[in-house]
Design an enzyme around this catalytic site. Sequence first.
Site, mmCIF file in Angstrom:
data_model
loop_
_atom_site.group_PDB
_atom_site.id
_atom_site.type_symbol
_atom_site.label_atom_id
_atom_site.label_comp_id
_atom_site.label_asym_id
_atom_site.label_seq_id
_atom_site.Cartn_x
_atom_site.Cartn_y
_atom_site.Cartn_z
ATOM 1 N N ARG A 1 0.854 -1.197 0.000
ATOM 2 C CA ARG A 1 0.000 0.000 0.000
ATOM 3 C C ARG A 1 0.875 1.227 0.000
ATOM 4 O O ARG A 1 1.745 1.365 0.862
ATOM 5 C CB ARG A 1 -0.836 0.043 1.279
ATOM 6 N N THR B 1 -1.360 7.454 -0.458
ATOM 7 C CA THR B 1 -2.659 7.312 -1.128
ATOM 8 C C THR B 1 -3.445 6.100 -0.629
ATOM 9 O O THR B 1 -4.645 5.992 -0.883
ATOM 10 C CB THR B 1 -2.458 7.123 -2.644
ATOM 11 N N ASP C 1 0.685 -3.516 12.201
ATOM 12 C CA ASP C 1 1.129 -3.855 10.841
ATOM 13 C C ASP C 1 1.494 -5.337 10.798
ATOM 14 O O ASP C 1 2.501 -5.755 11.383
ATOM 15 C CB ASP C 1 2.334 -2.977 10.465
ATOM 16 N N ASP D 1 5.045 -6.307 9.324
ATOM 17 C CA ASP D 1 6.141 -5.956 10.234
ATOM 18 C C ASP D 1 6.177 -6.883 11.442
ATOM 19 O O ASP D 1 7.258 -7.265 11.907
ATOM 20 C CB ASP D 1 5.991 -4.496 10.700
HETATM 21 C C1 PRP Z 1 -0.974 -4.851 4.377
HETATM 22 C C2 PRP Z 1 -1.780 -6.131 4.462
HETATM 23 C C3 PRP Z 1 -2.607 -6.077 3.220
HETATM 24 C C4 PRP Z 1 -2.883 -4.603 3.077
HETATM 25 C C5 PRP Z 1 -4.286 -4.354 3.542
HETATM 26 O O1 PRP Z 1 0.077 -4.961 3.513
HETATM 27 O O2 PRP Z 1 -0.996 -7.279 4.545
HETATM 28 O O3 PRP Z 1 -1.966 -6.588 2.071
HETATM 29 O O4 PRP Z 1 -1.954 -3.921 3.909
HETATM 30 O O5 PRP Z 1 -4.628 -3.037 3.322
HETATM 31 P P1 PRP Z 1 -5.756 -2.603 2.288
HETATM 32 O O6 PRP Z 1 -6.921 -3.508 2.523
HETATM 33 O O7 PRP Z 1 -6.029 -1.180 2.660
HETATM 34 O O8 PRP Z 1 -5.187 -2.726 0.906
HETATM 35 P P2 PRP Z 1 1.157 -3.807 3.270
HETATM 36 O O9 PRP Z 1 0.708 -2.911 2.188
HETATM 37 O O10 PRP Z 1 1.482 -3.169 4.587
HETATM 38 O O11 PRP Z 1 2.402 -4.603 2.685
HETATM 39 P P3 PRP Z 1 3.337 -5.680 3.411
HETATM 40 O O12 PRP Z 1 2.486 -6.906 3.667
HETATM 41 O O13 PRP Z 1 4.391 -5.922 2.392
HETATM 42 O O14 PRP Z 1 3.851 -5.074 4.687
HETATM 43 N N1 URA Z 2 -2.287 -3.451 6.995
HETATM 44 C C1 URA Z 2 -1.894 -3.927 8.192
HETATM 45 O O1 URA Z 2 -0.927 -4.690 8.281
HETATM 46 N N2 URA Z 2 -2.585 -3.552 9.279
HETATM 47 C C2 URA Z 2 -3.649 -2.740 9.211
HETATM 48 O O2 URA Z 2 -4.256 -2.450 10.257
HETATM 49 C C3 URA Z 2 -4.039 -2.253 7.948
HETATM 50 C C4 URA Z 2 -3.343 -2.630 6.854
#
Ligand code: PRP
Ligand code: URA
Length: 209
Positions: A104, A108, A200, A203
Amino acid sequence: MGNVTITNHPLIQHKLTLLRDKNTGSKEFRALVGEIAMLMCYEATRDLPLKEVEIETPVSVAKTRVISGKKLAFVPILRAGLGMMDGVLALVPSARVGHIGLYRDPETLQPVEYYCKLPTDIQEREVIVLDPMLATGGSAIDAITQIKKRGPKTIKFMGIIAAPEGLDALCKAHPDVDIFCAALDEKLNDHGYILPGLGDAGDRIFGTK
Ligand code: PRP
Ligand code: URA
């Protein structure tokens, strides 16, 4: 409209409480994500088609059943979806695995795709998309749109925590997709994080913050 199932089995709810706790470290967090995914997979595969077969037991012949056809493909959304893979593969070890890389944009909140590799025979498979967090829904919607272009038999989405905003958006964008979540939380905060959520997920799984 696809079905929404909140998997509120006591074992899942107990593990989810541990997962949410900010004092749970990465090692335990990873294990819990895997265990919850395994328990949820049991529910998400409840309607897999079966066919009759005949086998020999040590004492007789038995008419019994096995899963029919080419079966399943799991598609984790990178990174956090990877945390669910051990659990689901423990239940369905012969499943194929595809990967979709999305993150994400922090400003945005729109998903940015950086990787997509899906099984070549995906047209013959039922797909389960995995991502622990359904926040705005953008990532899941985008991943499912990519997968649909390759024509799988069916698609299901399996998450752990959903925000009402994301669940609503996913249902509207892909009404044919059945959705499985362990919890439907209150709302998103101004940064698109789920409240109360678990922070997160990527993380916490990989210890990157
Ligand atoms: C997180 C999570 C989803 C997304 C959800 O990933 O694992 O993929 O956010 O958010 P949304 O429903 O608003 O799209 P992130 O973008 O943090 O990437 P990562 O898993 O690589 O940390
Ligand atoms: N992605 C995450 O990992 N946690 C949240 O709460 C939202 C998006």
